[in-house]
Design a protein around this motif. Structure first.
Motif, mmCIF file in Angstrom:
data_model
loop_
_atom_site.group_PDB
_atom_site.id
_atom_site.type_symbol
_atom_site.label_atom_id
_atom_site.label_comp_id
_atom_site.label_asym_id
_atom_site.label_seq_id
_atom_site.Cartn_x
_atom_site.Cartn_y
_atom_site.Cartn_z
ATOM 1 N N MET A 177 -6.204 56.354 55.857
ATOM 2 C CA MET A 177 -5.141 57.310 55.510
ATOM 3 C C MET A 177 -4.270 56.717 54.408
ATOM 4 S SD MET A 177 -2.214 59.041 57.949
ATOM 5 C CE MET A 177 -3.460 59.937 58.910
ATOM 6 N N SER A 178 -3.852 57.550 53.473
ATOM 7 C CA SER A 178 -3.040 57.079 52.345
ATOM 8 C C SER A 178 -1.616 56.762 52.797
ATOM 9 C CB SER A 178 -3.012 58.133 51.251
ATOM 10 O OG SER A 178 -2.441 59.344 51.723
ATOM 11 N N GLY A 179 -0.897 56.055 51.943
ATOM 12 C CA GLY A 179 0.486 55.702 52.259
ATOM 13 C C GLY A 179 1.331 55.611 51.012
ATOM 14 N N TYR A 180 2.616 55.870 51.178
ATOM 15 C CA TYR A 180 3.587 55.784 50.095
ATOM 16 C C TYR A 180 4.487 54.567 50.303
ATOM 17 C CZ TYR A 180 2.733 60.756 49.007
ATOM 18 O OH TYR A 180 2.190 61.962 48.667
ATOM 19 N N THR A 181 4.804 53.905 49.209
ATOM 20 C CA THR A 181 5.928 52.979 49.174
ATOM 21 C C THR A 181 7.005 53.662 48.354
ATOM 22 O OG1 THR A 181 4.434 51.075 49.233
ATOM 23 C CG2 THR A 181 6.714 50.660 48.534
ATOM 24 N N TYR A 182 8.249 53.622 48.827
ATOM 25 C CA TYR A 182 9.295 54.388 48.154
ATOM 26 C C TYR A 182 10.613 53.631 48.162
ATOM 27 C CZ TYR A 182 10.787 55.458 52.930
ATOM 28 O OH TYR A 182 11.215 55.344 54.231
ATOM 29 N N ILE A 183 11.461 53.997 47.207
ATOM 30 C CA ILE A 183 12.814 53.442 47.120
ATOM 31 C C ILE A 183 13.798 54.600 47.101
ATOM 32 C CG2 ILE A 183 14.439 52.047 45.776
ATOM 33 C CD1 ILE A 183 12.098 50.511 44.636
ATOM 34 N N LEU A 184 14.827 54.497 47.919
ATOM 35 C CA LEU A 184 15.889 55.491 47.978
ATOM 36 C C LEU A 184 17.179 54.898 47.416
ATOM 37 C CD1 LEU A 184 15.385 56.746 51.653
ATOM 38 C CD2 LEU A 184 14.349 57.674 49.576
ATOM 39 N N ARG A 185 17.953 55.744 46.776
ATOM 40 C CA ARG A 185 19.315 55.375 46.404
ATOM 41 C C ARG A 185 20.249 56.038 47.412
ATOM 42 N NH1 ARG A 185 21.114 53.254 41.862
ATOM 43 N NH2 ARG A 185 19.318 54.006 40.649
ATOM 44 N N CYS A 186 21.001 55.234 48.125
ATOM 45 C CA CYS A 186 21.916 55.758 49.132
ATOM 46 C C CYS A 186 23.208 56.221 48.468
ATOM 47 C CB CYS A 186 22.210 54.686 50.177
ATOM 48 S SG CYS A 186 20.737 54.107 51.059
ATOM 49 N N ALA A 187 24.025 56.925 49.247
ATOM 50 C CA ALA A 187 25.275 57.466 48.711
ATOM 51 C C ALA A 187 26.227 56.372 48.257
ATOM 52 C CB ALA A 187 25.947 58.350 49.764
ATOM 53 N N ASP A 188 26.098 55.151 48.800
ATOM 54 C CA ASP A 188 26.957 54.037 48.378
ATOM 55 C C ASP A 188 26.333 53.228 47.251
ATOM 56 O OD1 ASP A 188 24.916 52.760 49.678
ATOM 57 O OD2 ASP A 188 26.161 51.804 51.212
ATOM 58 N N ASP A 189 25.274 53.748 46.617
ATOM 59 C CA ASP A 189 24.571 53.159 45.474
ATOM 60 C C ASP A 189 23.710 51.953 45.849
ATOM 61 O OD1 ASP A 189 23.932 53.470 42.716
ATOM 62 O OD2 ASP A 189 25.111 51.687 42.247
ATOM 63 N N THR A 190 23.540 51.678 47.120
ATOM 64 C CA THR A 190 22.595 50.647 47.519
ATOM 65 C C THR A 190 21.193 51.230 47.544
ATOM 66 O OG1 THR A 190 22.954 51.134 49.862
ATOM 67 C CG2 THR A 190 24.322 49.395 48.863
ATOM 68 N N LEU A 191 20.191 50.353 47.548
ATOM 69 C CA LEU A 191 18.804 50.776 47.538
ATOM 70 C C LEU A 191 18.138 50.434 48.868
ATOM 71 C CD1 LEU A 191 17.689 49.569 43.978
ATOM 72 C CD2 LEU A 191 18.502 51.843 44.642
ATOM 73 N N TYR A 192 17.257 51.307 49.277
ATOM 74 C CA TYR A 192 16.470 51.082 50.487
ATOM 75 C C TYR A 192 15.004 51.272 50.136
ATOM 76 C CZ TYR A 192 14.199 51.872 54.966
ATOM 77 O OH TYR A 192 13.336 51.804 56.042
ATOM 78 N N CYS A 193 14.161 50.346 50.578
ATOM 79 C CA CYS A 193 12.722 50.437 50.341
ATOM 80 C C CYS A 193 12.005 50.591 51.666
ATOM 81 C CB CYS A 193 12.218 49.182 49.617
ATOM 82 S SG CYS A 193 10.438 49.206 49.258
ATOM 83 N N GLY A 194 11.039 51.506 51.710
ATOM 84 C CA GLY A 194 10.263 51.714 52.921
ATOM 85 C C GLY A 194 8.852 52.163 52.596
ATOM 86 N N TRP A 195 8.083 52.452 53.627
ATOM 87 C CA TRP A 195 6.744 52.998 53.431
ATOM 88 C C TRP A 195 6.520 54.105 54.462
ATOM 89 C CZ3 TRP A 195 2.498 53.594 56.534
ATOM 90 C CH2 TRP A 195 2.558 52.984 57.787
ATOM 91 N N THR A 196 5.601 55.018 54.173
ATOM 92 C CA THR A 196 5.317 56.127 55.067
ATOM 93 C C THR A 196 3.990 56.759 54.675
ATOM 94 O OG1 THR A 196 6.147 58.250 55.897
ATOM 95 C CG2 THR A 196 6.544 57.776 53.591
ATOM 96 N N ASN A 197 3.417 57.525 55.582
ATOM 97 C CA ASN A 197 2.223 58.297 55.218
ATOM 98 C C ASN A 197 2.562 59.752 54.925
ATOM 99 O OD1 ASN A 197 2.711 59.314 57.766
ATOM 100 N ND2 ASN A 197 0.854 58.507 58.699
ATOM 101 N N ASP A 198 3.839 60.138 55.074
ATOM 102 C CA ASP A 198 4.290 61.501 54.786
ATOM 103 C C ASP A 198 5.688 61.409 54.183
ATOM 104 O OD1 ASP A 198 5.194 64.144 54.750
ATOM 105 O OD2 ASP A 198 4.196 64.668 56.627
ATOM 106 N N LEU A 199 5.753 61.349 52.865
ATOM 107 C CA LEU A 199 7.032 61.111 52.202
ATOM 108 C C LEU A 199 7.986 62.293 52.355
ATOM 109 C CD1 LEU A 199 8.787 59.245 50.586
ATOM 110 C CD2 LEU A 199 7.594 59.948 48.504
#
Length: 286
Positions: free
Chosen positions: A1-23
């Motif tokens: 099964m495929s997977g995504y690696t992603y980066i989010l910008r939070c409301a406080d301008d910090t970054l969060y990195c995670g992975w998922t199979n359903d972005l």
């Protein structure tokens, strides 16, 4: 099964990195306070970077590597996915989650919105609808036949404004605001022909009645227009037979079934009542 690696910008301008199979679903979880302990209370989050891998293990390894990067290198990574035409991406609950380059959206199947225009009318006593033929140089479905006008909705643009703009740009038809009948919204997923990738869209459909031959002036992406009866178009969904039509100059045209990229059964079923209401009583009988 495929997977995504992603980066989010939070409301406080910090970054969060995670992975998922359903972005798309994962974005909804983050914006609902359920995605991760870190993003809880830091929403709304915006998607600012993503990669798609063939396997989940690859996505997990990439996540670990990105998390080890200092902030400056993460910021540099974000810049590699910037510029060009931007599309708004949405989570599974329909909430906007930032703007991403069109090429990334298509390559990774990110959920976005598009608009479709159905033009119906009576020509020589026949109730029918208009299709556009895509130019032969189009990367997706070259030379195939589609709805009268289709396209992406720009960031900050309403679906109605988007479909009016696309009608002007694609087929040279200037329609006034308020002239369109909303005909529903439809989730559609399909493979693309641009060297891979796939689309995950919510198509906002609109309809308008113009009798006779509308004053089309196709742009560079459209080869011409064709008119087909509603009954013939209905059969094209069920019988997989060629669609008999006419070009705008009246010349007969037989469109092979495999060259119709406008056959979405759910959209046809949902849009048909609106089309029928625009036509004379009994004129839309299929």
């Amino acid at each position: 099964m495929s997977g995504y690696t992603y980066i989010l910008r939070c409301a406080d301008d910090t970054l969060y990195c995670g992975w998922t199979n359903d972005l798309t679903a994962r974005l909804a979880a983050h914006n609902s306070g359920k995605g991760a302990k870190y993003t809880r209370g830091r929403g709304p989050v915006k998607l600012v970077y993503s990669e798609l891998f063939a396997t989940q293990s690859e996505a997990m390894r990439r996540e670990a590597a990105i998390k080890r990067l200092p902030r400056a290198e993460k910021d540099a990574l974000l810049k590699t996915q910037s510029g060009g035409e931007q599309l708004t991406v949405y989570d599974a609950l329909g909430r906007p989650c930032g703007e991403r380059p069109r090429a990334v959206v298509h390559a990774q199947g990110l959920f976005h919105h598009v608009c479709h225009l159905w033009i119906v009318g009576v020509w020589d006593g026949t109730p029918g609808l208009w299709l556009q033929q895509r130019q032969l140089d189009r990367p997706l479905y070259p030379g195939w036949f589609d709805l009268a006008s289709t396209g992406h909705i720009d960031p900050g643009e309403t679906p109605e404004a988007g479909v009016l703009r696309e009608a002007r740009e694609e087929i040279g038809l200037a329609l006034p605001e308020g002239s369109l009948a909303p005909a529903g919204s439809y989730r559609q997923r399909y493979a693309r022909g641009e060297g891979g990738g796939f689309d995950d869209e919510l198509a906002h459909a609109f309809a308008v009645r113009i009798d006779g031959v509308p004053p089309f002036s196709p742009g560079s992406e459209v080869a011409g227009m064709a008119f087909a009866s509603l009954s013939a178009f209905a059969r094209a969904h069920t019988e997989q037979a060629p669609l008999n039509a006419r070009r705008a100059d009246g010349a007969p045209l037989s469109i092979p079934h495999e060259r119709l990229c406008c056959l979405h059964q759910e959209e046809w079923d949902g849009t048909y009542p609106t089309l029928a209401a625009l036509l004379p009583p009994g004129g839309a009988t299929t």
